[in-house]
Design a protein around this motif. Structure first.
Motif: not given
Length: 448
Positions: A275-296
């Motif tokens: 999947g796609v991962v996004a990392v912010k300057p404070d270390g917050e991580v999100s998985f909103d991109g496509k394809p989505v990393l589905e495995d919790e």
């Protein structure tokens, strides 16, 4: 009166100890700092409270030890035999007294005697150490009272002061001084330099008997007290601070980091996901991109790992307070590096630094003790340090038993002026088995 160790040897020879190689040997306890396996005490049969003599370890292996970190509360310690010393895990980060006893056995001299040792060590804040009590099971004990530049030693036999008794001090350079106790069993030792120090007292009990089929005419007792001076080492050491600051400055940092996105492939105990991962300057991580990393479960693990990478690479914002450190011991040749005490904060922390790199980080985390050891690192284009392989051990704070071991392997890729993660692998070993996890990052794009 000061004496060299040679004079001490001759004096003990005349006192009837036999072979010269054993003349200046006493039983000493040394309380160690918080280090790789938590905090330990070591027992040496030696001429001072450092390296022991392997020839005599078997004779003192039955030594009993008790910890006191609350006045009057004595906790027995489990003693383990090593090559040249005994060792016991110390389940306390507080000011402590550790006292022991060892019946060495009957020695045949002109007058056969039963030899007994009562070793002791103290460590911590002087006002807290002063509140700790004598152990009623220890007949001969030295009680310390500490001042700014001196220590007053009170010799007690069955709780009563021994007057006109000789105390022999042992400096770091093995120079000795004799002190005579007053009517209250007290003598004051003035200390002008820092280092490891010890003192011993001998007492003869005119009592005949038999032990293990061997007769003796009297009992000869030795009590020792060992300590580091100054006792409370929370002072700032400029050289220790400078060493730590150089190691901090040598780490690769993500200056002006604004975040990144990447394609990630995750392996989690046999399960694979992408999947796609996004990392912010404070270390917050999100998985909103496509394809989505589905495995919790994979998302949670990736989030933890990338957040940790960010907080260790991004320089802290604001003004960092000046580090308060001191050298934890005098061992400048330790293979893992010089041990530094970090003072302040909620948890006890120590570091080992070698060649301007932090090689070991130790922390007390309440119920657990953590120790991180760097196995391999690399230098980037700016000659800054990046970790490649390291291990983290977690131990039970009360028993010292290993709870789990985590091993990490990092690889890096240059993106712009930053070294971003290319891959990370983690192996976790615990009672429940072994877990293997990894992530790979591709198509990294720095945020603008």
């Amino acid at each position: 009166m000061k004496r060299s160790v040679f004079t001490l040897l001759i004096g003990l020879l005349s006192w009837g100890f036999g072979a010269v190689s054993a003349q200046a040997h006493f039983l000493f306890i040394q309380v160690g700092p918080h280090a790789e396996a938590g905090r330990n005490v070591e027992v040496f049969f030696s001429e001072r409270a450092t390296a022991g003599d392997p020839l005599f370890v078997a004779k003192v292996a039955h030594t009993e030890l008790w910890l006191q970190d609350e006045p009057g509360k004595f906790v027995p310690l489990t003693v383990n035999r090593g090559t040249d010393r005994l060792r016991a895990y110390l389940p306390s980060e507080r000011s402590v007294s550790v006292v022991g006893r060892c019946e060495y056995g009957v020695l045949k001299r002109e007058k056969p005697f039963l030899l007994r040792y009562y070793p002791k060590a103290v460590s911590g804040k002087p006002d807290e150490v002063a509140k700790l009590l004598r152990h009623e099971a220890i007949p001969l004990e030295i009680m310390p009272t500490l001042a700014k530049d001196s220590i007053t030693l009170t010799v007690l036999r069955d709780g009563k002061p021994l007057a006109n008794t000789v105390l022999t001090t042992i400096d770091s350079d093995l120079t000795n001084e004799e002190l005579i106790t007053d009517a209250g069993g007290r003598a004051t030792w003035r200390l002008t330099e820092s280092g490891q120090f010890a003192v011993y007292v001998k007492h003869v009990v005119p009592q005949a008997g038999a032990k293990a089929g061997e007769n003796y005419d009297e009992i000869r007792e030795f009590a020792t007290l060992a300590f580091d001076w100054p006792l409370d080492n929370s002072r700032v050491d400029a050289d220790a601070v400078a060493m730590f600051e150089r190691a901090i400055a040598a780490r690769a940092a993500w200056d002006n980091f604004k975040g990144f996105t990447a394609q990630t492939s995750v392996y989690l105990d046999g399960r694979r996901s992408e999947g796609v991962v996004a990392v912010k300057p404070d270390g917050e991580v999100s998985f909103d991109g496509k394809p989505v990393l589905e495995d919790e479960a994979a998302r949670e693990w990736v989030r933890d790992q990338l957040h940790s990478l960010v907080i260790h690479r991004v320089p802290s914002s604001g003004i960092r307070s000046k580090s308060v450190l001191s050298f934890a011991d005098k061992d400048a040749e330790h293979p893992l590096g010089r041990l530094l005490n970090f003072h302040g904060g909620r948890f006890a922390s120590t570091y080992r630094i070698r060649e301007d790199e932090i090689v070991v980080a130790n922390r007390s985390l309440g119920r657990e003790n953590m120790s991180l050891q760097m196995f391999e690192s690399e230098r980037n284009a700016e000659n800054k340090v990046l970790p490649r392989a390291y291990q983290v051990q977690y131990r039970d704070a009360q028993t010292g038993a290993i709870i789990r071991v985590e091993t990490f392997r990092n690889r890096w890729q240059r993106v712009g002026k930053l070294d971003l993660p290319e891959s990370l692998a983690q192996t976790v070993s615990a009672a429940g088995g072994v877990s293997v996890r990894s992530l790979k990052l591709q198509s990294l794009k720095l945020a603008e």
